[in-house]
Structures are given as C-alpha cells and as structure tokens.
Design a protein around this motif. Structure first.
Motif, PDB file in Angstrom:
ATOM      1  N   UNK A 276      40.756  37.125  48.815  1.00 44.34           N
ATOM      2  CA  UNK A 276      40.492  37.620  49.820  1.00 44.34           C
ATOM      3  C   UNK A 276      38.986  37.366  50.687  1.00 44.34           C
ATOM      4  N   UNK A 277      38.929  37.454  51.868  1.00 41.13           N
ATOM      5  CA  UNK A 277      37.906  37.018  52.638  1.00 41.13           C
ATOM      6  C   UNK A 277      36.746  37.708  52.270  1.00 41.13           C
ATOM      7  N   UNK A 278      36.610  39.001  51.751  1.00 43.43           N
ATOM      8  CA  UNK A 278      35.345  39.626  51.258  1.00 43.43           C
ATOM      9  C   UNK A 278      34.673  39.126  50.187  1.00 43.43           C
ATOM     10  N   UNK A 279      35.666  38.442  49.327  1.00 44.32           N
ATOM     11  CA  UNK A 279      35.246  37.928  48.073  1.00 44.32           C
ATOM     12  C   UNK A 279      34.619  36.575  48.205  1.00 44.32           C
ATOM     13  N   UNK A 280      34.746  35.670  49.372  1.00 41.81           N
ATOM     14  CA  UNK A 280      34.489  34.270  49.284  1.00 41.81           C
ATOM     15  C   UNK A 280      32.745  34.134  49.309  1.00 41.81           C
ATOM     16  N   UNK A 281      31.953  35.037  49.732  1.00 42.35           N
ATOM     17  CA  UNK A 281      30.733  34.671  49.790  1.00 42.35           C
ATOM     18  C   UNK A 281      30.266  34.720  48.163  1.00 42.35           C
ATOM     19  N   UNK A 282      30.971  35.445  47.312  1.00 41.06           N
ATOM     20  CA  UNK A 282      30.595  35.488  45.950  1.00 41.06           C
ATOM     21  C   UNK A 282      31.352  34.123  45.053  1.00 41.06           C
ATOM     22  N   UNK A 283      32.528  33.770  45.682  1.00 43.54           N
ATOM     23  CA  UNK A 283      33.173  32.694  44.796  1.00 43.54           C
ATOM     24  C   UNK A 283      32.757  31.493  45.293  1.00 43.54           C
ATOM     25  N   UNK A 284      32.160  31.113  46.647  1.00 39.60           N
ATOM     26  CA  UNK A 284      31.910  29.847  46.921  1.00 39.60           C
ATOM     27  C   UNK A 284      30.655  29.316  46.187  1.00 39.60           C
ATOM     28  N   UNK A 285      29.462  30.081  45.943  1.00 36.51           N
ATOM     29  CA  UNK A 285      28.638  29.456  45.162  1.00 36.51           C
ATOM     30  C   UNK A 285      28.923  28.801  43.844  1.00 36.51           C
ATOM     31  N   UNK A 286      29.949  29.657  43.140  1.00 39.69           N
ATOM     32  CA  UNK A 286      30.487  29.318  41.734  1.00 39.69           C
ATOM     33  C   UNK A 286      31.108  28.116  41.756  1.00 39.69           C
ATOM     34  N   UNK A 287      32.188  28.220  42.966  1.00 44.30           N
ATOM     35  CA  UNK A 287      33.181  26.933  43.067  1.00 44.30           C
ATOM     36  C   UNK A 287      32.334  25.614  43.329  1.00 44.30           C
ATOM     37  N   UNK A 288      30.957  25.919  43.812  1.00 47.00           N
ATOM     38  CA  UNK A 288      30.367  24.839  44.311  1.00 47.00           C
ATOM     39  C   UNK A 288      29.763  24.013  43.056  1.00 47.00           C
ATOM     40  N   UNK A 289      29.593  24.969  41.801  1.00 49.14           N
ATOM     41  CA  UNK A 289      29.057  24.134  40.576  1.00 49.14           C
ATOM     42  C   UNK A 289      30.255  23.196  40.115  1.00 49.14           C
ATOM     43  N   UNK A 290      31.320  23.777  40.194  1.00 45.17           N
ATOM     44  CA  UNK A 290      32.346  22.712  39.620  1.00 45.17           C
ATOM     45  C   UNK A 290      32.824  21.572  40.500  1.00 45.17           C
ATOM     46  N   UNK A 291      32.531  21.920  41.988  1.00 50.87           N
ATOM     47  CA  UNK A 291      32.395  20.873  42.750  1.00 50.87           C
ATOM     48  C   UNK A 291      31.639  19.705  42.657  1.00 50.87           C
ATOM     49  N   UNK A 292      30.308  20.170  42.118  1.00 50.00           N
ATOM     50  CA  UNK A 292      29.308  19.336  41.924  1.00 50.00           C
ATOM     51  C   UNK A 292      29.604  18.483  40.483  1.00 50.00           C
ATOM     52  N   UNK A 293      30.207  18.935  39.715  1.00 55.84           N
ATOM     53  CA  UNK A 293      30.795  18.464  38.263  1.00 55.84           C
ATOM     54  C   UNK A 293      31.767  17.142  38.704  1.00 55.84           C
ATOM     55  N   UNK A 294      32.816  17.748  39.615  1.00 56.62           N
ATOM     56  CA  UNK A 294      33.758  16.831  39.742  1.00 56.62           C
ATOM     57  C   UNK A 294      33.576  15.683  40.850  1.00 56.62           C
ATOM     58  N   UNK A 295      32.579  16.159  41.734  1.00 55.42           N
ATOM     59  CA  UNK A 295      32.279  15.000  42.744  1.00 55.42           C
ATOM     60  C   UNK A 295      30.734  14.619  42.724  1.00 55.42           C
ATOM     61  N   UNK A 296      29.784  14.995  41.927  1.00 60.13           N
ATOM     62  CA  UNK A 296      28.648  14.544  41.795  1.00 60.13           C
ATOM     63  C   UNK A 296      27.633  15.028  43.130  1.00 60.13           C
ATOM     64  N   UNK A 297      28.145  15.843  43.789  1.00 56.91           N
ATOM     65  CA  UNK A 297      27.411  16.425  44.806  1.00 56.91           C
ATOM     66  C   UNK A 297      27.896  17.712  45.415  1.00 56.91           C
ATOM     67  N   UNK A 298      27.007  18.509  45.990  1.00 58.08           N
ATOM     68  CA  UNK A 298      27.255  20.080  46.083  1.00 58.08           C
ATOM     69  C   UNK A 298      28.268  20.056  47.196  1.00 58.08           C
ATOM     70  N   UNK A 299      29.342  21.330  47.378  1.00 58.23           N
ATOM     71  CA  UNK A 299      30.161  21.297  48.374  1.00 58.23           C
ATOM     72  C   UNK A 299      29.270  21.748  49.556  1.00 58.23           C
TER      73      UNK A 299
END
Length: 308
Positions: free
Chosen positions: A225-248
């Motif tokens: 849900x929309x209200x959870x995205x500010x919390x989820x996005x920073x966490x997801x960025x960690x895995x994005x960096x692991x997969x792509x070598x750069x922050x989302x």
C-alpha cells in the motif's frame, strides 16, 4: 452470455501450455500410483544432496488432486495471455528460472530453520507444486496489465497490479486457520519474489537489447500500500544496489545513462510500450474469443433450426 464467456476462457490454449499441463498431470499420476517417487521428485531438503535434481522436478509435481487442478487451469488460462507476449522460448525460460530459484530459496530456508530450531520436520517434509510459478504468472500480469480491472465473484473489482499481493495476503491469513496450508507459504513468497527479480532485472528484451523493467510502477514497493512505500523503498534500495551495483534512484533517471548509452534495465519508455502492447493484445484476444463464441452460438442456433 456466461456460456460464451466460459467458452472463450477455456479455449485457445497454446501448445506449450498444453504440454506443460500434461507434465503436471503426469507428475501427479506418478506420485499417486508410486508413492515412493515423491522421495526422488519432491524437494526434501535432507535428500537434496545428492538428489539435486529435485530442485527442478519439485515444481512440476502436485501431490494433491486440488493442487493439480488449480495449477493446470491457472497455467492454461494465464499462459495463453503471457506466452504470445513473451514468446514461447522466453515463457519456458521464465518458468524454468523461477522454479529453480524458488526451490533453491526454499531449500536454504528449510536448512536455516532446522539449524535455528533443531526440528527435523524442516528437513524431511516433501515440498512440491506449481504454485510458486502461478504466483510468478500473476507478477507477469501485474507488469504487463497493471491497470486492467478484474471482477472477483462479480462483487469486488480489483486492478491486476494487486493480484500477487492479494493472493499472498490471503495465503498468509489462511495459514493461521487451515491445517497444512503454512507449508505452501515459502514457495508462494519466494515464487513471487524470484519472478519479480527476474522480470525487474534479468529478462532480456530483444527489440531493445536491454534487460528488465525499471519503471516505478513495477518497483518492489508497488506490491505494498502507498502509506508503506516510504519505509519499503530504502530497504528495497539495498537489494537493488546488490543486484545492480548502484542505488535505486526513485524516479530520477539520470543515473541510468552512462556515456549516452542506457544501462541494462533502464528504459522506462520501453516499459510503458510493453504495457500498451499487453493491453492491446488482451483486447485483441478478447475480441477474437467473443467473435468465435458468437459464431459458435450462431452455428448452434442454425443447426437447431434445421432440425426443427
């Protein structure tokens, strides 16, 4: 009217989907006629070494009748939409990769749970089924037709982009009340996540020579849900960096270009075009099915008149 829609829904299946349906049904028959076969075909973490092939075979073996019915129907119906858009080779590759990665994650989780709890239950419970891939198909629908509205039981209307999240939520709730349903949760959760990883970062696009789908509408936080995205996005960025070598970059596309060349998986315009093609293909398929159903009804009416 209902018969016409039903006739369209249960027709037009692709050859590949029919072949995979035969595999699912055959796997179910084998384990019913020869129960010891479960030991060699299902994922049993304590026996995965040396029986490593069960990381592949487990996804195609349904141990229950309702499981094989749901998996077969889901494969045929969703497959006839996704396969023409992806192509047979890519559709089969998606199934194989998601199935293997899901089984691998379930295996690692079972081993970790055993060491955390010392309960041998996690090592010897046979795990199998196509349900992880079915959730992956729903993720594919979310990617291609996010805004397509679906009617559930002719009461609730929901957009296709929420289907994976809704099914996961219902499965988690059911695990508290239905005995044995919790055993399916790891496969469902990892099937959803691995299919998103594949579509988000790995799926090749021959027409653009790029990989993945970087659009915000298909980000990891879009499952919440929309209200959870500010919390989820920073966490997801960690895995994005692991997969792509750069922050989302959360809406900023300037980091997606290096030397004037788009990085793999960095073409949001192509992602938008892909969704448009998916919506157009769905409309064309529905129109063709309605036309075929109308012709069948007309022929049946003509035959009835001739008999009279």
């Amino acid at each position: 009217m209902m018969s016409e829609q039903g006739g369209g829904l249960f027709s037009g299946f692709t050859r590949l989907c029919k072949g995979l349906a035969v595999v699912l049904i055959s796997g179910h028959i084998v384990v019913q006629l020869f129960p010891p076969a479960v030991t060699y075909l299902a994922l049993i973490p304590a026996r995965t070494i040396p029986f490593a092939w069960n990381l592949v075979t487990a996804g195609y073996v349904e141990q229950t009748l309702y499981g094989v019915i749901i998996s077969t129907i889901g494969l045929l119906i969703i497959g006839k939409l996704l396969e023409p858009l992806w192509g047979s080779k890519e559709f089969l590759k998606f199934i194989f990769v998601v199935n293997f990665l899901t089984s691998l994650c379930v295996f690692i989780t079972a081993i970790a749970m055993y060491y955390a709890t010392s309960q041998e239950f996690y090592l010897y419970m046979p795990i199998s089924g196509f349900n992880g891939i079915l959730l992956g198909f729903l993720v594919g629908i979310k990617q291609i037709l996010p805004d397509q509205e679906l009617s559930l039981f002719s009461v609730v209307r929901i957009k296709a982009k929420w289907l994976p999240s809704l099914v996961l939520l219902l499965s988690i709730v059911a695990s508290f009340f239905l005995e044995g349903s919790a055993a399916y949760l790891p496969t469902l959760i990892f099937g959803t996540y691995m299919s998103w990883i594949y579509l988000r970062y790995l799926q090749k696009r021959p027409e653009t020579n790029l990989k993945g789908d970087p659009s915000d509408e298909f980000s990891f936080s879009s499952f919440f849900p929309e209200f959870l995205r500010p919390v989820i996005d920073p966490i997801a960025s960690i895995f994005h960096r692991m997969l792509c070598g750069r922050p989302e970059s959360f809406g900023d596309t300037k980091d997606d270009v290096y030397g004037g060349t788009p990085l793999p998986g960095s073409d949001p315009i192509e992602a938008s075009r892909r969704r448009e093609r998916g919506a157009r293909a769905l409309e064309e398929r529905l129109a063709a099915e309605r036309l075929a159903a109308a012709r069948m009804a007309e022929e049946a009416q003509t035959d009835a008149s001739d008999k009279v």
